[in-house]
Enzyme design. Structure first.
Site, short mmCIF file in Angstrom:
data_model
loop_
_atom_site.label_atom_id
_atom_site.label_comp_id
_atom_site.label_asym_id
_atom_site.label_seq_id
_atom_site.Cartn_x
_atom_site.Cartn_y
_atom_site.Cartn_z
NE ARG A 120 37.26 -37.56 54.65
CZ ARG A 120 37.83 -37.29 55.83
NH1 ARG A 120 37.44 -37.93 56.92
NH2 ARG A 120 38.81 -36.42 55.89
CE LYS A 142 23.47 -40.86 36.24
NZ LYS A 142 23.15 -40.45 34.86
CD GLU A 184 12.35 -38.47 32.89
OE1 GLU A 184 12.78 -39.44 32.27
OE2 GLU A 184 13.00 -37.41 33.04
CE LYS A 226 17.20 -43.98 37.81
NZ LYS A 226 17.10 -42.53 37.88
CD GLU A 236 25.00 -42.42 32.35
OE1 GLU A 236 24.38 -42.07 33.37
OE2 GLU A 236 24.97 -41.78 31.29
CG ASN A 245 20.99 -40.38 29.66
OD1 ASN A 245 20.43 -39.93 30.65
ND2 ASN A 245 22.24 -40.80 29.66
CG HIS A 248 17.01 -37.39 29.17
ND1 HIS A 248 15.97 -38.27 28.96
CD2 HIS A 248 16.89 -36.98 30.46
CE1 HIS A 248 15.27 -38.39 30.07
NE2 HIS A 248 15.80 -37.62 31.01
N1 LIG Z 1 19.04 -37.77 40.14
C1 LIG Z 1 18.44 -38.20 39.06
O1 LIG Z 1 18.62 -39.34 38.63
C2 LIG Z 1 17.50 -37.28 38.34
C3 LIG Z 1 16.69 -37.78 37.32
C4 LIG Z 1 15.78 -36.92 36.72
C5 LIG Z 1 15.71 -35.59 37.12
N2 LIG Z 1 16.53 -35.13 38.11
C6 LIG Z 1 16.44 -33.74 38.58
O2 LIG Z 1 15.16 -33.56 39.15
C7 LIG Z 1 14.84 -32.17 39.08
C8 LIG Z 1 13.41 -32.02 38.65
O3 LIG Z 1 12.59 -32.68 39.59
P1 LIG Z 1 11.05 -32.29 39.76
O4 LIG Z 1 10.40 -32.24 38.44
O5 LIG Z 1 10.53 -33.18 40.81
O6 LIG Z 1 11.16 -30.77 40.22
P2 LIG Z 1 10.97 -30.01 41.64
O7 LIG Z 1 11.63 -30.73 42.74
O8 LIG Z 1 11.38 -28.61 41.37
O9 LIG Z 1 9.41 -30.07 41.87
C9 LIG Z 1 8.54 -29.41 40.97
C10 LIG Z 1 7.66 -28.38 41.70
O10 LIG Z 1 6.67 -29.08 42.45
C11 LIG Z 1 6.70 -28.66 43.82
N3 LIG Z 1 6.26 -29.83 44.58
C12 LIG Z 1 6.96 -30.95 44.89
N4 LIG Z 1 6.16 -31.87 45.43
C13 LIG Z 1 4.91 -31.33 45.49
C14 LIG Z 1 3.65 -31.81 45.93
N5 LIG Z 1 3.48 -33.07 46.36
N6 LIG Z 1 2.61 -30.96 45.85
C15 LIG Z 1 2.74 -29.71 45.36
N7 LIG Z 1 3.90 -29.21 44.91
C16 LIG Z 1 4.98 -30.03 44.97
C17 LIG Z 1 8.09 -28.18 44.05
O11 LIG Z 1 8.15 -27.27 45.10
C18 LIG Z 1 8.41 -27.52 42.71
O12 LIG Z 1 7.84 -26.23 42.67
C19 LIG Z 1 15.83 -31.54 38.14
O13 LIG Z 1 16.74 -30.78 38.89
C20 LIG Z 1 16.53 -32.73 37.50
O14 LIG Z 1 17.87 -32.44 37.16
C21 LIG Z 1 17.41 -35.96 38.72
ZN LIG Z 2 14.92 -37.14 32.90
#
Ligand SMILES: NC(=O)c1ccc[n+]([C@@H]2O[C@H](COP(=O)([O-])OP(=O)(O)OC[C@H]3O[C@@H](n4cnc5c(N)ncnc54)[C@H](O)[C@@H]3O)[C@@H](O)[C@H]2O)c1
Ligand SMILES: [Zn+2]
Length: 366
Positions: A120, A142, A184, A226, A236, A245, A248
């Site tokens: 939980r 989130k 972003e 943020k 939100e 957003n 977005h």
């Molecule tokens: N929770 C939130 O508020 C929020 C906000 C924006 C996006 N998101 C989510 O975030 C995700 C996208 O995140 P992302 O762009 O970080 O993607 P990701 O986590 O897939 O990372 C991108 C790629 O980089 C690699 N990687 C990560 N760190 C690395 C490093 N230091 N060196 C080399 N490779 C590395 C990963 O293995 C992956 O292949 C989506 O699922 C999106 O929905 C969430």
């Molecule tokens: Zn985003």
């Protein structure tokens, strides 16, 4: 060291930002380890940084156990959620233990969600390793996985106990992913901070080239923005958090059209989406054309897409609008849109007519 606090009463937490922080992460983690073994969840591509983190913990006398997942958006799944929850239970995680999420937004979202439901709710620490995760997803609580019905539709609000950001880990990230994360960053300027947009125009080349000071400034400024927004509207509900957003709704339609694949990274969709939101605002007569052109020119200058063609999307407008209708924010048949009266003057508009958006997209495609 720069420290930003997310002020949420008894769930407040610090975000520490410093180049070289990961090799001494145990300074912050040992005090919360309670003498117990710590679980670290990460993905295959982050292994070099996992080694750094584990060495820091070992030197501080803290045992750790790594759960290493396959990289990629597909990892935000029911199957991986089940796997992580089972492993955490096997490791004997207790509610006051701190699980470490070491990775990009995929790992952060998945681990945060797992930690919201294991026993939980247990505690977790975000150590984001992509620029996107460092400026956006690791802060704000989130968490989610994707399902057949869509992205991020199953999840929870669950704030981390701490966020540790080391910009040096970006040295191993691909230039394309750094650029996508930068979308972003510039978004915070476009929302409500014209001075920061000007800083971005002047400093994006240094930032993208890996300049240490530019990275720290961009990250600290972004997470402070943020943190302010999250503190004002954690769940939100009052329209403030919705400002995040910007770009977005259009961006999501482009990502959906690309099948949420590597063809279109999230940040690339956001960049094109911001340019579209500004041009749509011009069409509605609320924004000066020169502001929209200035935004698009900056995105082009850093190598981000500034519209449909640059994003490689040639789908009919009806298809894109159909994608928008599946947006979580769609309520009672209308979709609130983030529009802009100018750079740094974004607002939530609930009167947007999707037929007009379709006409705009047709004009954009010509
Ligand atoms: N929770 C939130 O508020 C929020 C906000 C924006 C996006 N998101 C989510 O975030 C995700 C996208 O995140 P992302 O762009 O970080 O993607 P990701 O986590 O897939 O990372 C991108 C790629 O980089 C690699 N990687 C990560 N760190 C690395 C490093 N230091 N060196 C080399 N490779 C590395 C990963 O293995 C992956 O292949 C989506 O699922 C999106 O929905 C969430
Ligand atoms: Zn985003």
């Amino acid at each position: 060291m720069k420290t930003v606090t997310v002020s949420l009463g008894d769930r407040s937490y610090p975000i520490h930002i410093e180049a070289g922080l990961l090799p001494r992460a145990a300074e912050f983690l040992a005090p919360v380890s309670r003498g117990r073994r710590m679980a670290i969840v990460t993905d295959e591509n982050v292994r070099p940084h996992l080694a750094t983190l584990q060495a820091s913990l070992t030197a501080a006398g803290v045992e750790s156990e790594a759960i290493v997942l396959p990289p990629g958006e597909k990892t935000k799944s029911w199957a991986m959620l089940e796997h992580v929850c089972h492993r955490l239970l096997e490791l004997g995680i207790e509610r006051s233990d701190h699980v470490i999420a070491l990775g990009g937004g995929v790992i952060g979202d998945l681990v945060g969600f797992a930690c919201s439901i294991v026993k939980r709710g247990c505690r977790f620490v975000q150590i984001p390793t992509t620029l996107l995760a460092q400026v956006d997803s690791s802060v704000g609580g989130k968490t989610a996985i994707n399902t057949a019905a869509g992205k991020n539709l199953i999840g929870a609000f669950h704030q981390p106990a701490m966020v540790l950001i080391d910009p040096d880990v970006l040295d191993t990230l691909s230039a394309r992913h750094v650029r996508a994360g930068y979308a972003e960053v510039v978004k915070y300027g476009l929302i409500d901070d014209f001075a920061f947009f000007e800083w971005c125009e002047a400093n994006a080349p240094a930032l993208l080239a890996g300049d240490a000071d530019a990275r720290v400034h961009a990250i600290a400024h972004s997470v402070a923005a943020k943190a302010r927004i999250v503190a004002a509207d954690e769940h939100e509900t009052n329209g403030i958090r919705a400002l995040l957003n910007l770009g977005h709704t259009f961006g999501h339609a482009l990502e959906a059209e690309a099948g949420f694949s590597d063809r279109q990274l999230h940040g690339e969709g956001v960049a094109a989406g911001c340019a579209l939101a500004f041009r749509y605002s011009v069409r509605k007569g609320i924004c000066e054309r020169q502001d929209a052109e200035r935004v698009a020119a900056h995105l082009r200058a850093v190598g981000l897409p500034d519209g449909l063609a640059a994003a490689g999307i040639d789908a009919p407008s009806a298809t894109l609008v159909e994608h928008m209708k599946h947006d979580k924010k769609m309520a009672a048949g209308t979709l609130p849109f983030l529009l802009a009266k100018g750079i740094g003057r974004t607002y939530l508009d609930k009167t947007v007519d999707l037929a007009d958006v379709a006409a705009f997209l047709d004009a954009e495609a010509r």
